[in-house]
Design a protein around this motif. Structure first.
Motif, PDB file in Angstrom:
ATOM      1  N   GLN A  61       0.830  -1.212   0.000  1.00  0.00           N
ATOM      2  CA  GLN A  61       0.000   0.000   0.000  1.00  0.00           C
ATOM      3  C   GLN A  61       0.855   1.249   0.000  1.00  0.00           C
ATOM      4  O   GLN A  61       0.478   2.264  -0.596  1.00  0.00           O
ATOM      5  N   THR A  62       2.004   1.198   0.655  1.00  0.00           N
ATOM      6  CA  THR A  62       2.858   2.387   0.745  1.00  0.00           C
ATOM      7  C   THR A  62       3.285   2.863  -0.630  1.00  0.00           C
ATOM      8  O   THR A  62       3.229   4.063  -0.939  1.00  0.00           O
ATOM      9  N   GLU A  63       3.730   1.940  -1.493  1.00  0.00           N
ATOM     10  CA  GLU A  63       4.122   2.356  -2.841  1.00  0.00           C
ATOM     11  C   GLU A  63       2.905   2.807  -3.637  1.00  0.00           C
ATOM     12  O   GLU A  63       2.994   3.765  -4.413  1.00  0.00           O
ATOM     13  N   ALA A  64       1.772   2.132  -3.448  1.00  0.00           N
ATOM     14  CA  ALA A  64       0.563   2.540  -4.165  1.00  0.00           C
ATOM     15  C   ALA A  64       0.199   3.984  -3.819  1.00  0.00           C
ATOM     16  O   ALA A  64      -0.147   4.786  -4.694  1.00  0.00           O
ATOM     17  N   PHE A  65       0.281   4.309  -2.516  1.00  0.00           N
ATOM     18  CA  PHE A  65      -0.035   5.674  -2.085  1.00  0.00           C
ATOM     19  C   PHE A  65       0.984   6.671  -2.655  1.00  0.00           C
ATOM     20  O   PHE A  65       0.604   7.735  -3.171  1.00  0.00           O
ATOM     21  N   ALA A  66       2.280   6.339  -2.560  1.00  0.00           N
ATOM     22  CA  ALA A  66       3.320   7.239  -3.072  1.00  0.00           C
ATOM     23  C   ALA A  66       3.163   7.459  -4.571  1.00  0.00           C
ATOM     24  O   ALA A  66       3.259   8.592  -5.067  1.00  0.00           O
ATOM     25  N   ALA A  67       2.917   6.379  -5.315  1.00  0.00           N
ATOM     26  CA  ALA A  67       2.742   6.505  -6.762  1.00  0.00           C
ATOM     27  C   ALA A  67       1.523   7.353  -7.090  1.00  0.00           C
ATOM     28  O   ALA A  67       1.534   8.136  -8.054  1.00  0.00           O
ATOM     29  N   ALA A  68       0.469   7.232  -6.281  1.00  0.00           N
ATOM     30  CA  ALA A  68      -0.717   8.067  -6.490  1.00  0.00           C
ATOM     31  C   ALA A  68      -0.377   9.539  -6.293  1.00  0.00           C
ATOM     32  O   ALA A  68      -0.852  10.408  -7.043  1.00  0.00           O
ATOM     33  N   MET A  69       0.436   9.840  -5.286  1.00  0.00           N
ATOM     34  CA  MET A  69       0.824  11.229  -5.050  1.00  0.00           C
ATOM     35  C   MET A  69       1.618  11.779  -6.242  1.00  0.00           C
ATOM     36  O   MET A  69       1.372  12.897  -6.720  1.00  0.00           O
ATOM     37  N   PHE A  70       2.555  11.004  -6.758  1.00  0.00           N
ATOM     38  CA  PHE A  70       3.332  11.453  -7.917  1.00  0.00           C
ATOM     39  C   PHE A  70       2.455  11.559  -9.163  1.00  0.00           C
ATOM     40  O   PHE A  70       2.714  12.390 -10.041  1.00  0.00           O
TER      41      PHE A  70
END
Length: 387
Positions: free
Chosen positions: A94-103
């Protein structure tokens, strides 16, 4: 070489949760800090991972069937029609999913409203993507029984609250990004409602989630983002540039996890309820104030005794030294500027996603520090009250 670091890298501080977890390992202390289960994952899921490795699913891979099952679950649970081919992206947790969403979403200077307190990663991801976190204080209040399982408080957001958020998104033409990793871990009559299921919100919501908490595999790093197709494509492109693919054998094993029968989730909730009630009874008995029984997740956000004169950090340090038990000071979840004696320094987060043996061992270590009146000695000065 420090001068070679970027200004952003210099601004990022170490994760307090990770540091405490590492300290627990070094000191052989009981870890009630980090939110990972210390009991085994389900055997069928582990066997599926071993089988995948033995069958040489060990190279870059995208397992489309995961998207198919995630889409099916969104339909079955929330009544949502999500296209598994275009709207779902498999990420490294989930952490990468959230970070990728922010970018994918943020331009430099864009404002992002974040609840305060909240999990420590969100603010950093927003800042790293060039956004500006704007903190919403007060919606979390522990003294109300509003029914999204929330870390660190264990609060589940009810339909009335979600309606307020949805109305604001429509009125201000905003998008919402949710973290729904505790979607299956709710208690009593509480049930998780996805913000995306509210009228007109499917096209405005990016849902992020993972296998980690529900299936006790936090180290596998299999998560996903669900979003409108054009946003999902951007998240997919960013994921590919950063990590290329999530771990292949664990993607294959995810298929077994996502097909778990209803009884699995029922037993999961029942087990966590008993652990929750055990630790709340302990904390209350020794002098903590637990104003709000968690409705979801697997954390208790407990308030220090009213007579305790020091900070949450001081308490955690002494608990490690004197009892060999590690918890998380609540200040790490509050991101507003606060005075040294503010309420943000009055909470400790305890994780109860631990085996019965771990919780009983923690109980024994903590109760060894009780005074003659049954309160924790750490709460009082040498000449403080014994009752």
């Amino acid at each position: 070489m420090e001068e070679k670091l970027s200004s952003f890298a210099k601004s990022i501080t170490p994760s307090s949760i990770q540091q405490l977890s590492q300290l627990a390992q070094r000191c052989n202390a009981i870890n009630l800090a980090e939110g990972f289960p210390d009991f085994p994952a389900p055997s069928n899921i582990k066997n599926a991972a071993v089988s995948a490795i033995n069958l040489d699913f060990n190279q870059y891979r995208h397992v489309q069937e995961i998207c198919d099952f995630v889409a099916k679950n969104m339909k079955d649970i929330h009544g949502l029609d999500v296209d598994p081919k275009t709207d779902i992206v498999i990420c490294c947790g989930q952490t990468e999913a959230f970070a990728a969403a922010m970018f994918a979403l943020l331009n430099h200077g864009d404002e992002v409203i974040v609840l305060d307190p909240s999990y420590e990663t969100y603010e950093s991801c927003i800042s790293m993507a060039g956004g500006v976190p704007t903190l919403l204080v007060g919606l979390w209040t522990l003294k109300t029984h509003e029914s999204l399982p929330h870390n660190p408080t264990g609060k589940v957001f009810g339909i009335d609250e979600l309606d307020i958020i949805a109305e604001a998104c429509h009125k201000m033409d905003c998008l919402a990004v949710t973290d729904e990793v505790y979607e299956h871990i709710t208690y009593e009559n509480e049930r998780h409602i996805s913000l995306a299921s509210l009228p007109g919100m499917l096209e405005r919501t990016i849902v992020t989630s993972s296998l980690s908490k529900t299936y006790s595999v936090t180290g596998w790093r299999i998560g996903w983002a669900i979003a409108p197709a054009c946003i999902a494509e951007a998240i997919r492109n960013i994921h590919t540039r950063v990590t290329d693919s999530a771990p292949a054998p664990f993607q294959v094993a995810a298929l077994a996890a996502l097909q778990s029968p209803p009884q699995y989730y029922k037993s999961l909730r029942e087990d966590f309820i008993s652990r929750r009630d055990f630790i709340i009874e302990l904390l209350t008995r020794i002098g903590f104030q637990v104003q709000f029984k968690p409705q979801g997740s697997f954390f208790v956000f407990a308030e220090l005794h009213k007579d305790y004169e020091h900070s949450d950090i001081d308490f955690v340090e002494e608990l490690i030294k004197q009892a060999g038990v590690v918890a998380v000071p609540g200040c790490g979840f509050f991101h507003t500027k606060y005075p040294p004696d503010g309420y943000q320094r009055r909470y400790i987060r305890f994780a109860f996603c631990k085996s019965s043996q771990t919780l009983v061992a923690a109980l024994r270590k903590i109760t060894a520090l009780l005074n003659s009146s049954g309160h924790l000695k750490l709460f009082f000065s040498d000449k403080g009250p014994e009752s």
